[in-house]
Write an enzyme that holds these catalytic residues in place. Structure first.
Site, PDB file in Angstrom:
ATOM      1  N   LYS A 118       9.352  -1.025 -20.468  1.00 30.41           N
ATOM      2  CA  LYS A 118      10.279  -0.337 -21.367  1.00 30.41           C
ATOM      3  C   LYS A 118      11.335  -1.327 -21.836  1.00 30.41           C
ATOM      4  O   LYS A 118      11.960  -2.009 -21.013  1.00 30.41           O
ATOM      5  CB  LYS A 118      10.990   0.752 -20.564  1.00 30.41           C
ATOM      6  CG  LYS A 118      10.787   2.149 -21.066  1.00 30.41           C
ATOM      7  CD  LYS A 118      11.446   3.082 -20.079  1.00 30.41           C
ATOM      8  CE  LYS A 118      11.778   4.401 -20.666  1.00 30.41           C
ATOM      9  NZ  LYS A 118      12.475   5.244 -19.708  1.00 30.41           N
TER      10      LYS A 118
HETATM   11  C1  E4P Z   1      13.061   8.525 -20.887  1.00 28.46           C
HETATM   12  O1  E4P Z   1      12.220   7.666 -20.693  1.00 28.46           O
HETATM   13  C2  E4P Z   1      14.355   8.581 -20.221  1.00 28.46           C
HETATM   14  O2  E4P Z   1      14.165   8.188 -18.888  1.00 28.46           O
HETATM   15  C3  E4P Z   1      14.954   9.960 -20.146  1.00 28.46           C
HETATM   16  O3  E4P Z   1      14.155  10.924 -20.770  1.00 28.46           O
HETATM   17  C4  E4P Z   1      16.401  10.034 -20.407  1.00 28.46           C
HETATM   18  O4  E4P Z   1      16.816  11.377 -20.294  1.00 28.46           O
HETATM   19  P1  E4P Z   1      18.338  11.826 -20.100  1.00 28.46           P
HETATM   20  O5  E4P Z   1      18.982  11.870 -21.427  1.00 28.46           O
HETATM   21  O6  E4P Z   1      18.235  13.191 -19.489  1.00 28.46           O
HETATM   22  O7  E4P Z   1      18.970  10.822 -19.181  1.00 28.46           O
END
Ligand code: E4P
Length: 256
Positions: A118
């Site tokens: 990522k």
């Molecule tokens: C996605 O890959 C992220 O880890 C995640 O969905 C972030 O979500 P949040 O806004 O609830 O932290």
């Protein structure tokens, strides 16, 4: 949009109709495949183990905040998750410049064959995405908040782009509108962009439904929301009534 009356319209012609007319997926029959994928958004190995047993899980996404919550060693956690889940497991770099992202990304990719690296949606992240992808590493471009950003992620060869719908809703924007725009843009090029839309920052079941109606490829769902998806008070009530009536018959199925 496959669902008809849905408020996320981005064109006079709906994306669903565009697809049928030669967009990415073609007709419904031509689109036959794994359908919408469910990833779980957590670094909690016990939670993941439990959810893997349902057979409904296609992958996992983690991020630095989720890993920090576990209080455990990043690499150990990822190794365990990759061994548990047959599908892709997203692991995020912590560097912010391209070269360091490449070093970290390659290290993360060595953990297991199902790692997806990522990177954040920045210029450096996009450059890293291009280089990692060219090196055969699958990349998820994260922290996407606009269709313009998603277009760049696709140009950079991302395997996944992650629009964060909940965080957009939090600031009074419409996260799902962005997802619909991305779907339309990608579909306009009939599969030339190999990028999958991975809807992230999901807060409740209706986000999952809206993502599915738009035709997102993946929803990454917190464990709590995944559990909420299955429950309905009428299911519980109906089951209780069926069981009570069955009891009255005095019969058993297993003994037949
Ligand atoms: C996605 O890959 C992220 O880890 C995640 O969905 C972030 O979500 P949040 O806004 O609830 O932290």
């Amino acid at each position: 949009m496959r669902g008809g009356a849905i408020r996320y319209t981005v064109a006079t012609e709906s994306p669903g109709i565009k697809r049928a007319a030669g967009g990415r997926g073609g007709s419904k029959a031509e689109r036959a495949g794994p359908g919408m994928k469910f990833f779980v958004d957590t670094a909690d190995v016990d939670e993941i183990r439990e959810l893997v047993d349902t057979g409904l899980l296609d992958g996992v996404t983690t991020n630095p905040s989720l890993v920090a919550k576990t209080g455990r060693d990043f690499f150990e956690v990822l190794k365990e998750i990759c061994a548990l889940v047959p599908g892709p497991v997203s692991a995020e770099v912590a560097a912010t410049d391209t070269d360091s992202m490449l070093t970290e990304g390659r290290k993360l990719a060595e953990i297991a064959s199902n790692i997806t690296v990522k990177v954040p949606l920045t210029w450096d992240g996009l450059k890293a995405c291009r280089a990692l992808t060219q090196g055969g590493i699958r990349v998820n471009v994260t922290l996407c908040f606009s269709a313009a950003q998603a277009l760049l992620a696709a140009k950079a060869g991302a395997h996944y782009v992650s629009p964060f719908v909940g965080r957009l809703d939090d600031i009074g924007h419409d996260g799902m509108q962005v997802v619909a725009e991305i779907r339309e843009i990608y579909d306009n090029y009939g599969g030339d962009f190999g990028t999958e839309i991975l809807v992230a920052s999901i807060r409740h079941p209706m986000h999952v439904i809206a993502a599915a109606r738009i035709g997102a490829d993946v929803a990454t769902v917190p464990p709590k929301v995944l559990r909420q998806l299955v429950s309905h008070t009428l299911t519980d009530k109906g089951l209780a009534a069926f069981l009570a009536d069955w009891e009255k018959t005095g019969q058993t199925i297993a003994d037949k």
